[in-house]
Design an enzyme around this catalytic site. Structure first.
Site, PDB file in Angstrom:
ATOM      1  CB  SER A 182      -0.606  -0.489   1.094  1.00 53.04           C
ATOM      2  OG  SER A 182      -0.262   0.447   2.218  1.00 53.04           O
ATOM      3  CG  HIS A 210      -3.669  -0.820  -1.306  1.00 48.68           C
ATOM      4  ND1 HIS A 210      -4.639   0.397  -1.560  1.00 48.68           N
ATOM      5  CD2 HIS A 210      -3.543  -1.163  -0.050  1.00 48.68           C
ATOM      6  CE1 HIS A 210      -4.485   0.770  -0.258  1.00 48.68           C
ATOM      7  NE2 HIS A 210      -4.211  -0.007   0.943  1.00 48.68           N
ATOM      8  CE  LYS A 241      -7.717   0.098   2.010  1.00 50.31           C
ATOM      9  NZ  LYS A 241      -7.880  -0.561   3.125  1.00 50.31           N
TER      10      LYS A 241
END
Length: 403
Positions: A182, A210, A241
């Site tokens: 990340s 991610h 996310k």
């Protein structure tokens, strides 16, 4: 007693401020989006994890509204007592189908998913081999288990093999890696990792927080991207996310592992169920993600444009193609000043420095979204150029940028 401790804590806080490492929270006065309101002004938002722009998507919001009316505000219980509704099981089944796994279990967050995983699967007879740049939740989860702990250099397959040899006598070997790191935007070489796992009879776990929703042909993440979906034993990830941006996480993988987690994972057994509105919104977000090449294409075009323009402007970027784009400054003071100047120019970014990243590697992590236009990207780059000039002049003159 606290009087003494209070003074010690105040001193620690002053040291953090003096080092310009103090983290300030700036409340948003609008929903999460590519454009948000902060301190009474509209700003371009380049530091959110809302990669596909779904956090305030009308279909996601409508699904959450409907669920609020039908299923209520919260569960007030854990899953195995009376905290399971039909949408919870539907989301677990849909995630399994999407990821190509046998089973899925929801957690309150991916941090909880990682925190609860390792002590269930591993004990003192086992070994866990972890990439040195893995997320803090993985590090904390590993600390809770009694297995032998080995680290390998970031994405270094040769070093991973060396650590696997050290763990040759372990009952179980588990290789653990982020799918996307990340703070760097780097991708783990999952094909090579799975080859080593086959050779050394090890399991593979990937935290794909991610990547899920963005990478791979259908958005199923790095295992799909590298063609190893059937060779990764454990996927962990977040709903917070690209998959709607709310909250909640999951472990998805082999059926026996998921079933055992339902019986023994402490964050699952002792935390409230994910709220019904979040579950319904996440189901709607999955509908928008599956097969949606247009948003993913726009996201990566934005990332490529930003990388090209920033490179032409003389900034140092970490290499890659992911929409996480670290702009490197090294010095924490400089990175912090530039972030402040960017915000004065109505571009919202955040500087990261120690302890989030190693000392001397301060950066501004820019995160692109499908919600950004190409004009937004150009504006962000121009703000970087202007902010860099102002911050450098201020540092040379020995005063703050706002003096």
């Amino acid at each position: 007693m606290f009087g003494v401790v209070q003074e010690q804590l105040r001193q620690t806080l002053e040291e953090i401020r003096a080092a310009r490492l103090y983290k300030h929270e700036r409340p948003l006065a609008s929903p999460q989006a590519a454009h948000v309101f902060v301190d009474g002004a509209e700003v371009l938002n380049f530091c959110a994890n809302d990669y596909l722009g779904l956090a305030n998507h009308p279909a996601v919001v409508a699904a959450a509204h409907d669920a609020l009316a039908r299923w209520g505000f919260g569960m007030a219980s854990v899953r195995f007592i009376c905290g399971t509704q039909t949408p919870h099981t539907q989301l677990e089944e849909r995630l399994s189908q999407f990821l190509g796994t046998e089973a899925t279990i929801l957690f309150s967050s991916c941090f909880d998913a990682n925190a609860g995983l390792f002590e269930v699967l591993l004990d003192e007879r086992d070994a866990v081999i972890s990439d040195e740049l893995n997320h803090a939740s993985i590090i904390d989860g590993i600390r809770l288990c009694k297995a032998q702990r080995l680290r390998y250099r970031n994405r270094d397959v040769a070093d991973l093999e060396a650590q696997l040899r050290r763990a040759a006598n372990a009952r179980r070997r588990l290789i653990v890696t982020d799918g996307v790191f990340s703070m760097h935007g780097y991708l783990a070489p999952l094909d090579a990792i799975c080859d080593l796992a086959d050779r050394y009879d090890a399991m593979v776990m990937v935290d794909d927080s991610h990547a899920v929703g963005m990478l791979g042909n259908s958005g199923a993440g790095t295992p799909e991207l590298f063609g190893v979906q059937d060779r990764v034993d454990i996927n962990t990830g977040t709903l917070g996310k690209a998959l709607g941006g709310a909250s909640g996480g999951y472990v998805s993988g082999r059926a026996e592992i998921v079933t055992l987690l339902r019986q023994r994972a402490r964050p699952y057994l002792f935390s409230n169920s994910v709220a019904p509105a979040v579950v319904a919104g996440s189901l709607a977000a999955l509908d928008l993600v599956i097969g949606n090449q247009a948003d993913r294409g726009r996201l990566f075009r934005n990332a490529a444009l930003f990388r090209r323009l920033m490179t032409e402007a003389g900034f140092e970027l970490l290499s890659g193609a992911h929409p996480i784009v670290p702009v490197m400054f090294g010095d924490a003071d400089l990175a912090g000043r530039i972030a402040e100047e960017m915000q004065r120019r109505h571009v919202y970014v955040t500087a990261f420095s120690f302890p989030v990243v190693p000392r001397g590697e301060a950066r501004i992590r820019v995160q692109l979204s499908a919600g950004h236009s190409s004009d937004d990207v150009v504006s962000c780059v121009q703000a970087f150029v202007d902010a860099r000039s102002t911050a450098r002049r201020a540092l040379a003159a020995g005063h703050d940028t706002h003096d």
